[in-house]
Design an enzyme around this catalytic site. Sequence first.
Site, PDB file in Angstrom:
ATOM      1  N   GLY A  43     -15.448 -36.410 -21.908  1.00  0.00           N
ATOM      2  CA  GLY A  43     -14.594 -35.416 -21.251  1.00  0.00           C
ATOM      3  C   GLY A  43     -13.225 -36.043 -21.119  1.00  0.00           C
ATOM      4  O   GLY A  43     -13.030 -36.938 -20.315  1.00  0.00           O
ATOM      5  N   GLN A 225     -16.224 -42.646 -24.635  1.00  0.00           N
ATOM      6  CA  GLN A 225     -16.956 -43.558 -23.767  1.00  0.00           C
ATOM      7  C   GLN A 225     -16.164 -44.864 -23.596  1.00  0.00           C
ATOM      8  O   GLN A 225     -14.950 -44.858 -23.695  1.00  0.00           O
ATOM      9  CB  GLN A 225     -18.374 -43.834 -24.290  1.00  0.00           C
ATOM     10  CG  GLN A 225     -19.320 -42.633 -24.192  1.00  0.00           C
ATOM     11  CD  GLN A 225     -19.108 -41.585 -25.261  1.00  0.00           C
ATOM     12  OE1 GLN A 225     -19.127 -41.885 -26.443  1.00  0.00           O
ATOM     13  NE2 GLN A 225     -18.909 -40.341 -24.866  1.00  0.00           N
TER      14      GLN A 225
END
Length: 425
Positions: A43, A225
């Site tokens: 995100g 990530q």
Amino acid sequence: MAKGKVDALLGIVFGDEGKGKVVDWFTPHYDVVARFAGGPNAGHTIIFNGKKFVLRSIPSGIFDAGKLNIIGNGCVIAPDLFMAEAKELETAGYSLSDRLVISRRAHLILPTHRVLDRAYEAAKGKDAVGTTGKGIGPTYSDKAARIGLRVGDILEGFEEKYARLKKRHLQILSDMGFTDFDLAKDEALWLEGVDYLRRYRLEDTEVVINRALAEGKSVLAEGAQGSLLDIDHGTYPFVSSSNTTAGGVCTGLGVAPNKIGRVFGIFKAYSTRVGSGPFPVELFDATGDRLREIGCEYGAVTGRNRRCGWIDLVALKYAIMINGVTDLVMMKSDVLDTFDTIRVCTAYRKDDMIIDTMPYDTAGWEAVYEDLPGWSTPISNLRRKEDFPQAFCDYIAYIEHNLQTPISIISVSPDREATITLREV
Ligand code: GDP
Ligand code: IMO
Ligand code: MG
């Protein structure tokens, strides 16, 4: 940003370092922006003109009309979530189909992968990873097991291939006795997403990228990530399922190591982690709550509270080594504005043993800190390094000295313009 090279921007801690903001800020300097790993577990938040976007699968270079964006072969893609994300951008006025290319080799996340993700987590009980529930692990497992479906599969014989893999997944779920799912609605939207995906440029993106490099164009690889969530080098088994580190840029885009230029390692002025797993700097007290509140540390994908703590130089040193970081990018420095004392983890302790390198397993190790004075003044509106308070300059210098790597970019608020370069980038 050298011509004919791939620079990488990599999260070097536990994700959510602010990659989206910096990729968006970097984009004018590059010709191509490419994602090489992960999928909708990411995100990436971008705020400009007061509007907030959270990108999950689509590269953060998409807001710049003239740039080509690539979802590389190392990524996994959920057609329904991709469709929702793309439509939101289109509604906001950003057309995608002319500037987004998706690898035919990227793997598809099936609705049943998401159910399997939940089933495996439930079966692990207290040892659950705390995944994002997006089916990431099961999809990469099928890729490694050589039974996965790829984007290219939607172009030929798709129904049969899909039915076969779905059947296999349903058998596993039945064997596990996991019945807490209703596939029908999820599947209908997913199949609509598959149709939607067919209108995009589905190509061999490794050829597209290498052609661009041969023409002297510059490429920015956007990490997802963070290094400590890397399947090989992270805090296994509390990790994601792809290579989020520099090596993943090569395999996830199909570019050779000698094409890699600069490696930007991005981190926050403090630490966060979302999901389970060891986290030696975690604060369970009011200071941790304060960092969470001031830093708005709630997951962009799941809304979960992020776990918070002071900066961890042991972890950063390890990540710099693994990735060959040439430049550091420090984010969210403003979050520390009101702390009188700022703690810095320089080593880990277990009983009477003290180490300053990353152990095989960080569980059971506690942080050893040095204390530095805070700057106790707002810095969000500063745009020139000459205006930084002395204590902030000292914090920067301390980190650079300890990590033996320059901090080239500093961010002091979520906005695009609140990005200050300390060295030429
Ligand atoms: P990513 O996954 O690495 O792209 O990071 P996320 O978007 O998940 O989380 C970073 C959060 O920090 C977002 O809400 C950003 O808007 C915000 N952010 C980025 N840079 C700064 C900064 O310098 N200061 C503050 N206060 N917030 C920032
Ligand atoms: P961005 O790109 C922070 C974490 C999850 C969980 C573990 C495994 O926004 O930085 P997964 O769903 O990948 O199997 O979950 O990894 N995780 C992230 N944490 N930021 C992310 O992405 C993450 N993507 C996965 O919380 O602990
Ligand atoms: Mg994020």
